[in-house]
Structures are given as C-alpha cells and as structure tokens.
Design a protein around this motif. Structure first.
Motif, PDB file in Angstrom:
ATOM      1  N   ALA A 154     -10.498   7.741  15.084  1.00 39.26           N
ATOM      2  CA  ALA A 154     -10.396   8.939  14.251  1.00 39.26           C
ATOM      3  C   ALA A 154      -9.586  10.048  14.901  1.00 39.26           C
ATOM      4  O   ALA A 154      -8.828  10.742  14.214  1.00 39.26           O
ATOM      5  CB  ALA A 154     -11.793   9.453  13.894  1.00 39.26           C
TER       6      ALA A 154
ATOM      7  N   TYR B 168       0.841  -1.197   0.000  1.00 40.54           N
ATOM      8  CA  TYR B 168       0.000   0.000   0.000  1.00 40.54           C
ATOM      9  C   TYR B 168       0.874   1.244   0.000  1.00 40.54           C
ATOM     10  O   TYR B 168       1.991   1.236   0.531  1.00 40.54           O
ATOM     11  CB  TYR B 168      -0.891   0.039   1.248  1.00 40.54           C
ATOM     12  CG  TYR B 168      -1.820  -1.136   1.396  1.00 40.54           C
ATOM     13  CD1 TYR B 168      -3.063  -1.156   0.780  1.00 40.54           C
ATOM     14  CD2 TYR B 168      -1.450  -2.237   2.177  1.00 40.54           C
ATOM     15  CE1 TYR B 168      -3.927  -2.236   0.929  1.00 40.54           C
ATOM     16  CE2 TYR B 168      -2.302  -3.313   2.329  1.00 40.54           C
ATOM     17  CZ  TYR B 168      -3.535  -3.320   1.702  1.00 40.54           C
ATOM     18  OH  TYR B 168      -4.376  -4.388   1.849  1.00 40.54           O
TER      19      TYR B 168
ATOM     20  N   ALA C 290      -7.528   4.591   4.561  1.00 41.35           N
ATOM     21  CA  ALA C 290      -8.230   3.351   4.882  1.00 41.35           C
ATOM     22  C   ALA C 290      -9.291   3.584   5.950  1.00 41.35           C
ATOM     23  O   ALA C 290      -9.377   4.668   6.540  1.00 41.35           O
ATOM     24  CB  ALA C 290      -7.227   2.292   5.337  1.00 41.35           C
ATOM     25  N   LYS C 291     -10.077   2.576   6.219  1.00 41.59           N
ATOM     26  CA  LYS C 291     -11.139   2.671   7.224  1.00 41.59           C
ATOM     27  C   LYS C 291     -10.570   3.154   8.556  1.00 41.59           C
ATOM     28  O   LYS C 291      -9.585   2.627   9.041  1.00 41.59           O
ATOM     29  CB  LYS C 291     -11.808   1.318   7.401  1.00 41.59           C
ATOM     30  CG  LYS C 291     -12.932   1.323   8.428  1.00 41.59           C
ATOM     31  CD  LYS C 291     -13.549  -0.055   8.578  1.00 41.59           C
ATOM     32  CE  LYS C 291     -14.643  -0.062   9.646  1.00 41.59           C
ATOM     33  NZ  LYS C 291     -15.226  -1.411   9.824  1.00 41.59           N
ATOM     34  N   MET C 292     -11.210   4.149   9.133  1.00 45.03           N
ATOM     35  CA  MET C 292     -10.742   4.724  10.383  1.00 45.03           C
ATOM     36  C   MET C 292     -11.146   3.831  11.559  1.00 45.03           C
ATOM     37  O   MET C 292     -12.272   3.379  11.654  1.00 45.03           O
ATOM     38  CB  MET C 292     -11.327   6.129  10.559  1.00 45.03           C
ATOM     39  CG  MET C 292     -10.621   6.971  11.596  1.00 45.03           C
ATOM     40  SD  MET C 292      -8.875   7.314  11.220  1.00 45.03           S
ATOM     41  CE  MET C 292      -9.031   8.389   9.770  1.00 45.03           C
ATOM     42  N   VAL C 293     -10.162   3.598  12.447  1.00 41.75           N
ATOM     43  CA  VAL C 293     -10.405   2.798  13.642  1.00 41.75           C
ATOM     44  C   VAL C 293     -10.528   3.690  14.873  1.00 41.75           C
ATOM     45  O   VAL C 293     -11.389   3.475  15.727  1.00 41.75           O
ATOM     46  CB  VAL C 293      -9.282   1.756  13.836  1.00 41.75           C
ATOM     47  CG1 VAL C 293      -9.455   0.993  15.143  1.00 41.75           C
ATOM     48  CG2 VAL C 293      -9.230   0.797  12.658  1.00 41.75           C
TER      49      VAL C 293
ATOM     50  N   THR D 187      -5.823   4.231  11.304  1.00 38.24           N
ATOM     51  CA  THR D 187      -6.654   3.490  10.356  1.00 38.24           C
ATOM     52  C   THR D 187      -6.400   1.997  10.463  1.00 38.24           C
ATOM     53  O   THR D 187      -5.446   1.538  11.099  1.00 38.24           O
ATOM     54  CB  THR D 187      -6.395   3.937   8.907  1.00 38.24           C
ATOM     55  OG1 THR D 187      -5.092   3.477   8.495  1.00 38.24           O
ATOM     56  CG2 THR D 187      -6.475   5.449   8.774  1.00 38.24           C
ATOM     57  N   ARG D 188      -7.263   1.248   9.803  1.00 35.61           N
ATOM     58  CA  ARG D 188      -7.181  -0.219   9.856  1.00 35.61           C
ATOM     59  C   ARG D 188      -5.816  -0.728   9.408  1.00 35.61           C
ATOM     60  O   ARG D 188      -5.289  -1.709   9.961  1.00 35.61           O
ATOM     61  CB  ARG D 188      -8.285  -0.821   8.974  1.00 35.61           C
ATOM     62  CG  ARG D 188      -8.340  -2.344   8.974  1.00 35.61           C
ATOM     63  CD  ARG D 188      -9.480  -2.850   8.106  1.00 35.61           C
ATOM     64  NE  ARG D 188      -9.327  -2.451   6.718  1.00 35.61           N
ATOM     65  CZ  ARG D 188      -8.598  -3.108   5.807  1.00 35.61           C
ATOM     66  NH1 ARG D 188      -7.948  -4.206   6.156  1.00 35.61           N
ATOM     67  NH2 ARG D 188      -8.527  -2.687   4.563  1.00 35.61           N
TER      68      ARG D 188
ATOM     69  N   ASP E 191      -2.833   5.373   0.616  1.00 31.20           N
ATOM     70  CA  ASP E 191      -3.775   4.264   0.806  1.00 31.20           C
ATOM     71  C   ASP E 191      -4.018   4.028   2.300  1.00 31.20           C
ATOM     72  O   ASP E 191      -5.158   3.818   2.736  1.00 31.20           O
ATOM     73  CB  ASP E 191      -3.216   2.967   0.218  1.00 31.20           C
ATOM     74  CG  ASP E 191      -3.157   2.950  -1.296  1.00 31.20           C
ATOM     75  OD1 ASP E 191      -3.922   3.697  -1.940  1.00 31.20           O
ATOM     76  OD2 ASP E 191      -2.325   2.191  -1.842  1.00 31.20           O
TER      77      ASP E 191
END
Length: 404
Positions: free
Chosen positions: A207, A194, A202-205, A212-213, A198
């Motif tokens: 914030a 990545y 990515a999906k925030m874990v 991010t994930r 990227d």
C-alpha cells in the motif's frame, strides 16, 4: 581470439499457466513441448545438438537432465542453471558462449518452472538467504514489509516518486499497456484488458507504494527453449533466411554501486542493467534509437520504468515521462513487451528469458501475428534476477548482415 557469430535458429514455448492449473503437467512434459517446438522450428533433430544448458530455480539437482531426456539421450553435456529470475537468459548466454568460443556448432538453451501459488519465499531456512545483504540495505532506507519482492521494488518505486516526481499512476500506465498487449498473445497466462483505474483500484499488495496486484507478475508454470547455431551450421543447413543473429550479449552481476549509493533503485539492479546495456550497444554498434522492439523484465511495473532509463530509452529520472508519452506501445518509438511482459504473460522463473527470446525471434521474422511490430529489424532483450544478475541481448535477422 576468433569469436564465432551466434544465431537463433529455432524457438518454442508452452503456454504459461497458473500453477497447478493443468493437472499432471510436470516439468518433463513442459520441456518436451517447448524443446520439440524449438527443434521443429529449426528443422533439425536432437541428435544434432552438441550441448544443452537447462534453467530452473525450484527443483532437485539433475532436473535439467530429466527434462532433456524427453527430447533424446545422446550423452551430450547437460548443464543445470540457476540464476534466480535471470535463469532462462543465463542458459541462453551459456549456450551462446559455447558457440562463440568454437566449442560447439549447435546448442540448446531450455528453461522451465513448476511453481507453487503465492508470493516467493526462501526455500531453505538453515542457511543464509542470498538476498539478505540486499534486504538489510533496503531496510535501512524503509521499514520492511511482506511479501519481500513487491516490498523491494515498491521501495525503489517510492524513491523514484520522491526524487523525480513519478507517481503510482505511471506504474499503472505501464501495467495497462502490458495487459493490453497480452490480449493478442495465445501463450500468455492472462489475456484480460484493464483500464488504468482498474489497475489502480485492484487489490493492494504494498500500500505505501500504491503497488496493486495488477502491477505485479504472477507465479506461473511453463517452459521455453531456443536452438542456437554457428555461422557454419546455418550455412550448411541453408537457414540464413530464418536465422536471427545475436549481435550483442552481456551478463553483469552486482556492482559496488548496488550497495554504496544508498539507492533502492540500484539495490534492485538498475546499475547492473545499465552496464549490461552499454556493453551490448558497444558490441553491436547500435544505439537505443536503432531498436524497434524490446522484451524487458517487468516483474513489477516500477522495474519497467527503471529499465527504460537503464536501457537508454529515457534519461535518468525521466522514465515516467516515457510512460506518459505513448512511445512504448504500437505507433510509438518502441514497442516494449508486445508479449504482455511478465505482468500479464506470466513469470515461470526458469523459462522467462527464453520466452523473451522466442517472442523477439518471431517479431524479427515477421511471425508474431496480431502483435507483430511493423518493420521490426532490431530487438533488445533484458532479463534480471536479484541477488544478482542481468543479461541483455540484442538481435538482428541474419540476412541484414549478409549471408552467415
């Protein structure tokens, strides 16, 4: 007191997998695979093992015996080990101590984990959670968020950002490196590469911390194992050309400074790591400049940054400068997490420390294939568990110190 030298003579591990991905793959089969590989690598049979120390976090009592019985049943002492995320290296530490103290000439350290998907949570709700003291102290610094593990490391990352000028992009650079390294590791759970963008997108874990994930280690199934031996055993079996000496090893648990300094960075174990590293360097007669390759506990990318400072690779508050420099990858001063680290290789809690040992053994033997660190002669391992414990271990090939 006479202290015997300790050598790693065999290592093995399974591929780390997403929980449940391999249907019917239970922990006895995992242990049989990693343990058999380690025994074969050492060129010995299970009958020569005098003690076994077996690590796992999630499982019933005596799972260690059930796991080892896949390798043999010879009546040897088998110890079940649980030390949170430092479980695998704690098993290694206990197996090494049996040899150091002259209680055995050949021991097995084995770790495994069969995990559930999703974030970690407390197993028992009718008693105090072991991390309650840590969480309460952190909650006084920043409002709690869920899941708890990324919140804890995220709060520590925010402290570093605010105090020293690091940013979430530095965490993304660390994650980018480790994902890139894992592309060459057939044992890794993920082998995808990545960009920093990227990872940041990515999906925030968590914030608030920009976590991010792709900056977080996944839950994983898998197993790792190491066979350890005394100098006498190495010499009698003519293993000096492949044996890797443990030249320094220390376990440290939480200190008063963990709680007394009002620091989230200390609450996630950085002071423990620093003290353990100092002990190991003194035992081994080494400095950080002597080290070539490092496997460290990047459960979350901020922890790798803190650990740069704890291991002496960077000054206090300067870990992010090291992340910018390129000095922690191939062509730099050190190669950190050539396996891909926990972020990309995976993190089956009981197996992690033994997978680190396996990677560093392969590196020092020159057997790491496409991820080989050129000229690797000194290796350092760091494995931490909140609650808390850290084990730091230094390795060198046996032949560098003469015939065992």
């Amino acid at each position: 007191m006479v202290v015997s030298k300790v050598y790693v003579i065999g290592v093995g591990m399974t591929k780390f997998e997403k929980p449940g991905r391999r249907e019917g793959w239970d922990y006895p089969a995992m242990a049989e695979e990693s343990g058999t590989k380690a025994l074969d690598d050492a060129g010995i049979t299970f009958e020569e093992i005098e003690q076994a120390h077996v690590g796992f976090v999630f499982g019933e009592s005596a799972s260690g015996q059930r796991a080892v019985y896949e390798l043999g049943m010879t009546g040897i002492p088998i110890t079940n080990v649980n030390n949170n995320c430092a479980t695998g290296s704690t098993a290694l530490y206990l197996a090494a101590n049996a040899i150091r103290g002259g209680l055995a000439d050949c021991t097995l350290a084995l770790g495994f984990e069969k995990m559930r998907p999703g974030s970690l949570s407390a197993t028992y709700e009718d008693r105090e959670w072991p991390l309650k003291k840590h969480v309460q102290a952190l909650a006084e610094l920043r409002a709690p968020a869920s899941p708890p593990a990324p919140w804890m490391y995220g709060v520590a990352g925010l402290e570093h950002n605010e105090k020293y000028g690091s940013t979430p992009e530095h965490f993304a650079k660390i994650a980018e490196k480790n994902h890139r390294h894992s592309a060459n590791n057939p044992y890794a759970q993920f082998q995808d590469v990545y960009t920093v963008d990227d990872i940041m997108g990515a999906k925030m874990v968590y914030a608030e911390a920009g976590l991010t994930r792709l900056m977080c280690s996944p839950t994983s199934d898998g197993s790792g194992a190491a066979v350890l031996a005394s100098a006498r055993f190495v010499e009698e079996h003519d293993l000096g050309d492949r044996a890797i000496e443990i030249v320094g090893q220390a376990m440290v648990t939480d200190l008063r400074s963990t709680f007394d300094t009002g620091s989230a960075i200390n609450l996630v174990g950085t002071d423990m790591s620093r003290k353990a590293a100092e002990k190991v360097y003194a035992q081994a007669g080494l400095t950080p400049d002597d080290v070539d390759v490092i496997e460290l506990h990047d459960c979350f990318a901020p922890n790798e940054l803190f650990t740069y400072e704890a291991l002496g690779l960077a000054g206090e508050g300067e870990g992010h400068l090291l992340a910018d420099s390129g000095d922690t990858t191939y062509g730099g001063r050190w190669v950190v997490n050539p396996s891909g680290g926990l972020i990309s290789k995976g993190h089956p809690l009981g197996a992690t420390g033994l997978a680190q040992c396996a990677e560093l053994t392969w590196q020092l033997r020159g057997e790491a294939g496409a991820r080989q660190v050129e000229g690797a002669a000194v290796a350092l391992q760091h494995n931490i568990g909140l609650g808390g414990a850290v084990v730091v271990t230094a390795y060198q090939p046996a032949h560098r110190g003469g015939t065992p």
